[in-house]
Design a protein around this motif. Structure first.
Motif, PDB file in Angstrom:
ATOM      1  N   ALA A   1       2.278 -19.091 -21.406  1.00  0.00           N
ATOM      2  CA  ALA A   1       2.937 -18.876 -20.299  1.00  0.00           C
ATOM      3  C   ALA A   1       4.053 -17.526 -21.761  1.00  0.00           C
ATOM      4  O   ALA A   1       4.343 -16.443 -21.738  1.00  0.00           O
ATOM      5  CB  ALA A   1       4.540 -19.357 -20.048  1.00  0.00           C
ATOM      6  N   GLU A   2       4.294 -17.749 -22.911  1.00  0.00           N
ATOM      7  CA  GLU A   2       4.476 -16.831 -23.833  1.00  0.00           C
ATOM      8  C   GLU A   2       4.161 -15.753 -24.228  1.00  0.00           C
ATOM      9  O   GLU A   2       3.946 -14.766 -24.771  1.00  0.00           O
ATOM     10  CB  GLU A   2       5.612 -17.925 -25.134  1.00  0.00           C
TER      11      GLU A   2
ATOM     12  N   ALA B   1       3.855 -13.107 -22.087  1.00  0.00           N
ATOM     13  CA  ALA B   1       5.268 -12.412 -21.499  1.00  0.00           C
ATOM     14  C   ALA B   1       4.970 -11.749 -23.020  1.00  0.00           C
ATOM     15  O   ALA B   1       5.862 -10.587 -22.844  1.00  0.00           O
ATOM     16  CB  ALA B   1       6.298 -13.179 -21.885  1.00  0.00           C
TER      17      ALA B   1
ATOM     18  N   ASN C   1       4.860  -7.736 -22.198  1.00  0.00           N
ATOM     19  CA  ASN C   1       6.389  -7.126 -22.453  1.00  0.00           C
ATOM     20  C   ASN C   1       6.664  -5.554 -23.079  1.00  0.00           C
ATOM     21  O   ASN C   1       6.932  -6.133 -24.382  1.00  0.00           O
ATOM     22  CB  ASN C   1       7.440  -7.549 -21.807  1.00  0.00           C
TER      23      ASN C   1
ATOM     24  N   SER D   1       8.259  -6.678 -18.035  1.00  0.00           N
ATOM     25  CA  SER D   1       9.160  -7.713 -18.204  1.00  0.00           C
ATOM     26  C   SER D   1       8.344  -8.370 -16.731  1.00  0.00           C
ATOM     27  O   SER D   1       7.519  -7.975 -16.103  1.00  0.00           O
ATOM     28  CB  SER D   1      10.622  -7.483 -17.077  1.00  0.00           C
ATOM     29  N   GLU D   2       8.735  -9.864 -17.103  1.00  0.00           N
ATOM     30  CA  GLU D   2       7.869 -10.120 -16.242  1.00  0.00           C
ATOM     31  C   GLU D   2       8.234 -10.147 -14.396  1.00  0.00           C
ATOM     32  O   GLU D   2       7.680  -9.876 -13.488  1.00  0.00           O
ATOM     33  CB  GLU D   2       8.969 -11.448 -15.868  1.00  0.00           C
TER      34      GLU D   2
ATOM     35  N   ARG E   1       5.865  -8.982 -11.680  1.00  0.00           N
ATOM     36  CA  ARG E   1       5.558  -9.275 -10.345  1.00  0.00           C
ATOM     37  C   ARG E   1       5.524  -8.457  -9.220  1.00  0.00           C
ATOM     38  O   ARG E   1       4.687  -8.945  -8.564  1.00  0.00           O
ATOM     39  CB  ARG E   1       6.875  -9.791 -10.440  1.00  0.00           C
TER      40      ARG E   1
ATOM     41  N   GLY F   1       5.706 -16.246 -11.480  1.00  0.00           N
ATOM     42  CA  GLY F   1       6.116 -15.314 -12.485  1.00  0.00           C
ATOM     43  C   GLY F   1       4.732 -15.698 -13.167  1.00  0.00           C
ATOM     44  O   GLY F   1       3.787 -16.333 -13.020  1.00  0.00           O
ATOM     45  N   PHE F   2       5.136 -16.117 -14.857  1.00  0.00           N
ATOM     46  CA  PHE F   2       4.097 -16.260 -15.707  1.00  0.00           C
ATOM     47  C   PHE F   2       3.269 -17.632 -16.324  1.00  0.00           C
ATOM     48  O   PHE F   2       2.384 -18.314 -16.052  1.00  0.00           O
ATOM     49  CB  PHE F   2       4.601 -15.642 -17.598  1.00  0.00           C
ATOM     50  N   THR F   3       4.323 -18.669 -16.007  1.00  0.00           N
ATOM     51  CA  THR F   3       3.790 -19.802 -15.599  1.00  0.00           C
ATOM     52  C   THR F   3       3.705 -20.376 -14.229  1.00  0.00           C
ATOM     53  O   THR F   3       2.569 -20.974 -14.681  1.00  0.00           O
ATOM     54  CB  THR F   3       5.464 -20.877 -15.255  1.00  0.00           C
TER      55      THR F   3
ATOM     56  N   ARG G   1      -2.224  -9.819 -21.374  1.00  0.00           N
ATOM     57  CA  ARG G   1      -1.267  -8.769 -22.088  1.00  0.00           C
ATOM     58  C   ARG G   1      -0.851  -7.792 -21.429  1.00  0.00           C
ATOM     59  O   ARG G   1       0.294  -6.754 -21.465  1.00  0.00           O
ATOM     60  CB  ARG G   1      -0.665  -9.540 -22.975  1.00  0.00           C
TER      61      ARG G   1
END
Length: 457
Positions: A18-19, A22, A25, A189-190, A194, A252-254, A319
């Motif tokens: 997930a990072e 992220a 961003n 951003s997340e 979204r 979200g990313f996760t 990304r």
């Protein structure tokens, strides 16, 4: 994606993955536009497909482009399969049936994008003309049967070709007989990811309708306006489609990572060799499923980024976000597709408006639209009215967003001109596919051969 990744950084947890996403961003002033387009390659003498090997061939085009541009060759088992701009600002790659793809650099505005694609096509024509080769811009191969379509010597495609018939009825046609225009766009951003993901997933079928240009198959009408759009309805539904979980208010990313972990893999690359991994998911890979099968069996960041590139939802998260709904088409559409999405997603006011318009659209409604559009195009109904009416509203929002970009940037650069092909579709109430069918039934006298002249690059 031109080059499969070999980053050895270990990935051990969902949080690591997930990072990675992220890390895409970025502040709004760093947002860029990355446009990709594919085209069919044919001999002008008889409109036949161009093979990979030979004096006049796909490999000759790649070698000629390498000599002309100085880009670095990408090799697979001794064969040139693509080119990479040395600083990472763009690439040329091959789709399975020889479709020639430019993955453009991340650029600041649509004028740069249009100039880039124009320069690419001009350079390519210099090399192709002496070989008797030209290029066709549309969403589906209009004439060649599957058996007549060439095969490119790329290891990942060998694995996919074996696997596709196991998971859907149209995967091989997707690989070998379709072309697309895509645009890659950034998020800050997340939350921003979204919002853009949800709006663009809901509107992706509208893009399919607006850009529909694949009404022929095997030399005759196929009963569809976007054959390519229909193909994606049954390619591999484990890894493609609307991904309904992305409609959740807290997506979200996760969530994307958790979904991706349970999608079967295609391959891992070790020491330049591709290992077929279609029998396991990435989650199983992380649990040690390849221990004993390959020496370096623990997953790394290269494996993860390669796996992300083998997922095919209507909007793909890396990304950045990839808009994947449009058919390929003539040159002006290479500029129109990014214009449509940049106008909707890169201006705050336009994104707000698009979000308000689509906020209560349900997964079921959007799925029904996705199923109707390939055959009906802009005549498909949404909430009791033609999609054409909704498309007018959405294109208007996009135009307002592009105009606001010019005001905000203070440079007066007008990007709204690139929406002209869509304005024409809306004014005529007819897609490019319908134009082609009218020509087929009129001036073309029931033949698809003139498409190679009328719609060539």
């Amino acid at each position: 994606m031109a080059r499969d990744t070999t980053d050895q950084t270990p990935v051990r947890t969902v949080a690591d993955m997930a990072e990675y996403l992220a890390a895409g961003n970025k502040p709004k002033e760093k947002f860029r536009i990355g446009t990709e387009h594919e085209k069919f390659v044919f001999f002008t003498a008889d409109n036949s497909p161009v093979p990979y090997f030979g004096e006049a061939s796909i490999s000759a085009l790649l070698n000629g482009m390498q000599a002309k541009t100085g880009w670095e060759p990408i090799m697979d088992a001794g064969n040139i399969i693509g080119l990479a701009e040395p600083s990472g600002m763009g690439a040329i790659s091959l789709e399975p049936g020889g479709q020639f793809e430019l993955s453009g650099a991340p650029l600041e505005n649509l004028h740069q994008t249009c100039k880039e694609s124009n320069q690419h096509l001009a350079t390519l024509r210099e090399i192709a003309e002496p070989l008797g080769i030209r290029f066709l811009g549309m969403g589906g191969s209009p004439k060649w049967t599957f058996a007549e379509t060439p095969r490119m010597p790329k290891s990942r495609y060998d694995i996919m070709t074996r696997y596709m018939p196991k998971v859907g009825s149209q995967g091989l046609d997707m690989m070998y007989r379709t072309c697309t225009i895509q645009v890659n766009l950034d998020f800050s951003s997340e939350t921003d990811m979204r919002r853009k993901m949800q709006v663009s997933l809901k509107l992706q079928s509208m893009a399919t309708a607006l850009f529909a240009s694949s009404p022929f198959r095997d030399g005759k009408p196929n009963g569809l306006l976007s054959w390519r759009g229909d193909i994606w309805r049954d390619t591999d539904n484990n890894r493609s489609g609307l991904i309904p979980f992305a409609f959740k208010p807290d997506f979200g990313f996760t969530d994307y990572v958790e979904w991706a972990l349970d999608v079967p893999m295609y391959f891992v690359v070790r020491d330049g060799k591709y290992h077929d991994c279609t029998h396991i998911t990435f989650r199983q890979f992380m649990a040690g499923a390849l221990k004993g099968e390959i020496s370096d069996w623990e997953p790394n960041l290269g494996d993860w980024t390669n796996h992300l590139s083998t997922l095919f939802p209507d909007v793909r998260l890396k990304r950045f976000l990839e808009m994947r709904g449009a058919d390929g088409g003539p040159w002006r559409r290479i500029c129109a597709l990014p214009a449509f999405w940049v106008g909707l997603l890169y201006d705050d006011g336009a994104l707000d408006a698009a979000e308000r318009l689509t906020r209560d659209w349900t997964v079921e409604e959007v799925t029904a639209l996705r199923n109707a559009v390939p055959a009906q195009g802009l005549r498909a109904e949404f909430r009791g009215k033609p999609l054409l009416d909704v498309a007018r509203e959405v294109v208007s929002i996009s135009r307002q967003g592009l105009a606001a970009r010019a005001r905000l940037n203070g440079d007066g650069i007008d990007e709204t001109i690139f929406l002209a092909p869509l304005d024409e579709v809306l004014a005529k109430k007819a897609t490019l596919a319908e134009d082609m069918l009218a020509l087929y039934n009129g001036r073309w006298n029931g033949s698809v051969e003139p498409v190679f002249t009328d719609y060539q690059y």
